[in-house]
Design a protein around this motif. Structure first.
Motif, PDB file in Angstrom:
ATOM      1  N   MET A   1      10.513   7.031   2.185  1.00  0.00           N
ATOM      2  CA  MET A   1       9.944   8.195   2.860  1.00  0.00           C
ATOM      3  C   MET A   1       8.829   8.819   2.025  1.00  0.00           C
ATOM      4  O   MET A   1       7.793   9.222   2.548  1.00  0.00           O
ATOM      5  CB  MET A   1      11.035   9.230   3.138  1.00  0.00           C
ATOM      6  N   ARG A   2       9.046   8.889   0.720  1.00  0.00           N
ATOM      7  CA  ARG A   2       8.011   9.438  -0.155  1.00  0.00           C
ATOM      8  C   ARG A   2       6.757   8.546  -0.115  1.00  0.00           C
ATOM      9  O   ARG A   2       5.625   9.041  -0.138  1.00  0.00           O
ATOM     10  CB  ARG A   2       8.551   9.541  -1.582  1.00  0.00           C
ATOM     11  N   THR A   3       6.973   7.246  -0.042  1.00  0.00           N
ATOM     12  CA  THR A   3       5.845   6.315   0.057  1.00  0.00           C
ATOM     13  C   THR A   3       5.085   6.524   1.352  1.00  0.00           C
ATOM     14  O   THR A   3       3.845   6.529   1.369  1.00  0.00           O
ATOM     15  CB  THR A   3       6.353   4.857  -0.026  1.00  0.00           C
ATOM     16  N   VAL A   4       5.819   6.706   2.448  1.00  0.00           N
ATOM     17  CA  VAL A   4       5.173   6.958   3.746  1.00  0.00           C
ATOM     18  C   VAL A   4       4.343   8.241   3.687  1.00  0.00           C
ATOM     19  O   VAL A   4       3.219   8.302   4.196  1.00  0.00           O
ATOM     20  CB  VAL A   4       6.232   7.048   4.862  1.00  0.00           C
ATOM     21  N   ILE A   5       4.902   9.271   3.062  1.00  0.00           N
ATOM     22  CA  ILE A   5       4.184  10.548   2.934  1.00  0.00           C
ATOM     23  C   ILE A   5       2.865  10.343   2.188  1.00  0.00           C
ATOM     24  O   ILE A   5       1.811  10.844   2.608  1.00  0.00           O
ATOM     25  CB  ILE A   5       5.051  11.590   2.198  1.00  0.00           C
ATOM     26  N   VAL A   6       2.917   9.602   1.097  1.00  0.00           N
ATOM     27  CA  VAL A   6       1.715   9.385   0.290  1.00  0.00           C
ATOM     28  C   VAL A   6       0.676   8.575   1.070  1.00  0.00           C
ATOM     29  O   VAL A   6      -0.520   8.882   1.046  1.00  0.00           O
ATOM     30  CB  VAL A   6       2.071   8.676  -1.030  1.00  0.00           C
ATOM     31  N   ILE A   7       1.120   7.543   1.779  1.00  0.00           N
ATOM     32  CA  ILE A   7       0.184   6.711   2.554  1.00  0.00           C
ATOM     33  C   ILE A   7      -0.476   7.532   3.652  1.00  0.00           C
ATOM     34  O   ILE A   7      -1.711   7.522   3.812  1.00  0.00           O
ATOM     35  CB  ILE A   7       0.921   5.494   3.156  1.00  0.00           C
ATOM     36  N   VAL A   8       0.340   8.255   4.423  1.00  0.00           N
ATOM     37  CA  VAL A   8      -0.202   9.065   5.510  1.00  0.00           C
ATOM     38  C   VAL A   8      -1.126  10.146   4.965  1.00  0.00           C
ATOM     39  O   VAL A   8      -2.203  10.410   5.514  1.00  0.00           O
ATOM     40  CB  VAL A   8       0.940   9.697   6.332  1.00  0.00           C
ATOM     41  N   GLY A   9      -0.718  10.761   3.869  1.00  0.00           N
ATOM     42  CA  GLY A   9      -1.539  11.805   3.278  1.00  0.00           C
ATOM     43  C   GLY A   9      -2.869  11.280   2.771  1.00  0.00           C
ATOM     44  O   GLY A   9      -3.909  11.936   2.915  1.00  0.00           O
ATOM     45  N   THR A  10      -2.858  10.080   2.188  1.00  0.00           N
ATOM     46  CA  THR A  10      -4.096   9.480   1.704  1.00  0.00           C
ATOM     47  C   THR A  10      -5.047   9.178   2.857  1.00  0.00           C
ATOM     48  O   THR A  10      -6.256   9.446   2.773  1.00  0.00           O
ATOM     49  CB  THR A  10      -3.795   8.183   0.930  1.00  0.00           C
ATOM     50  N   VAL A  11      -4.503   8.629   3.937  1.00  0.00           N
ATOM     51  CA  VAL A  11      -5.320   8.374   5.134  1.00  0.00           C
ATOM     52  C   VAL A  11      -5.887   9.696   5.665  1.00  0.00           C
ATOM     53  O   VAL A  11      -7.048   9.774   6.085  1.00  0.00           O
ATOM     54  CB  VAL A  11      -4.483   7.686   6.216  1.00  0.00           C
TER      55      VAL A  11
END
Length: 256
Positions: free
Chosen positions: A238-248
């Motif tokens: 979930m933390r990885t998803v947050i970082v990916i979405v946030g970077t996009v």
């Protein structure tokens, strides 16, 4: 609005409802689609805020098990979100549409850094308390969390994009709880901000009913999808998803 445009808005609403429930930033999907249909920026923002309310509520319902025992916390933070959301909605009508363009990518980037570092910081704080034999003086985050949630809600009432990431970073830093339970709280706060801003817009701003209805139905469906997917993710994933979405989100906000 043509049939193809309507289908695109509905699909964007479904995708936004899904990703908002898991992490946030769904507005970065719906907003460009609404602009592509020919809506002016402020009308698109208002229509988007109205349409995403069912999605926020749907996502919160999907996370109802994780909300157990959080009534006091949600009441306190919810009141701060209500005040901030109303303030942000007012600013949308008073400030130029480009007012937040410079600061938003910086806010999201800072939130991502806090999300990444949150486990280490929380562990360090907990070890310090154990060494000092102290208990948490503010189990609900105290005045600092109330203030920062209200400020984040001002932004949420103004534009909403990535507000979920900001909420998660703030609560992750200041609350000793699991990421899934914090995500459940985030969904409730987002629903409060969207509903508060939308009620204000109903009386003072122009919006497109067709766009609102299409996003509303799509986001409600997406909210349930997001809850089913999000609740199964481990904290690391979930933390990885947050970082990916946030970077996009940062890239899109910077290039927009």
């Amino acid at each position: 609005m043509s049939i193809w445009e309507a289908l695109a808005v509905f699909a964007a609403g479904t995708a936004a409802g899904t990703i908002n429930t898991i992490v946030g930033s769904g507005t970065l999907i719906t907003f460009p689609v609404l602009l592509a249909t020919g809506l002016p920026p402020v009308t698109a923002t208002v229509s988007n805020a109205l349409g995403l309310i069912p999605g926020s509520i749907s996502g919160a319902i999907g996370y109802r098990d994780e909300l157990t025992g959080q009534r006091r916390r949600i009441i306190r933070l919810g009141l701060a979100a209500l005040v901030g959301g109303l303030g942000g909605a007012m600013l949308l009508l008073l400030l130029p549409s480009t007012a937040f363009e410079t600061v938003v990518p910086v806010l999201v980037a800072l939130a991502l850094v806090l999300v990444i570092l949150q486990p280490r910081i929380s562990d360090a704080v907990q070890r310090r308390r154990e060494r000092n034999g102290a208990t948490d003086p503010h189990p609900d985050g105290g005045p600092l969390l109330l203030t920062t949630v209200m400020l984040a809600s001002v932004y949420g009432g103004y534009f909403t994009a990535a507000q979920g990431i900001i909420y998660l970073s703030l609560m992750g830093m200041l609350l000793n709880d699991s990421l899934q339970r914090l995500n459940a709280t985030k969904n409730v706060l987002a629903a409060i901000v969207n509903a508060t801003a939308a009620l204000f817009f109903l009386f003072v701003a122009h919006f497109d009913w067709t766009a609102v209805l299409l996003i509303a139905v799509g986001s409600a469906i997406g909210g349930q999808i997001g809850a089913k997917v999000g609740r199964r993710l481990s904290p690391v994933v979930m933390r990885t998803v947050i970082v990916i979405v946030g970077t996009v989100a940062i890239v899109q906000l910077t290039l927009r």
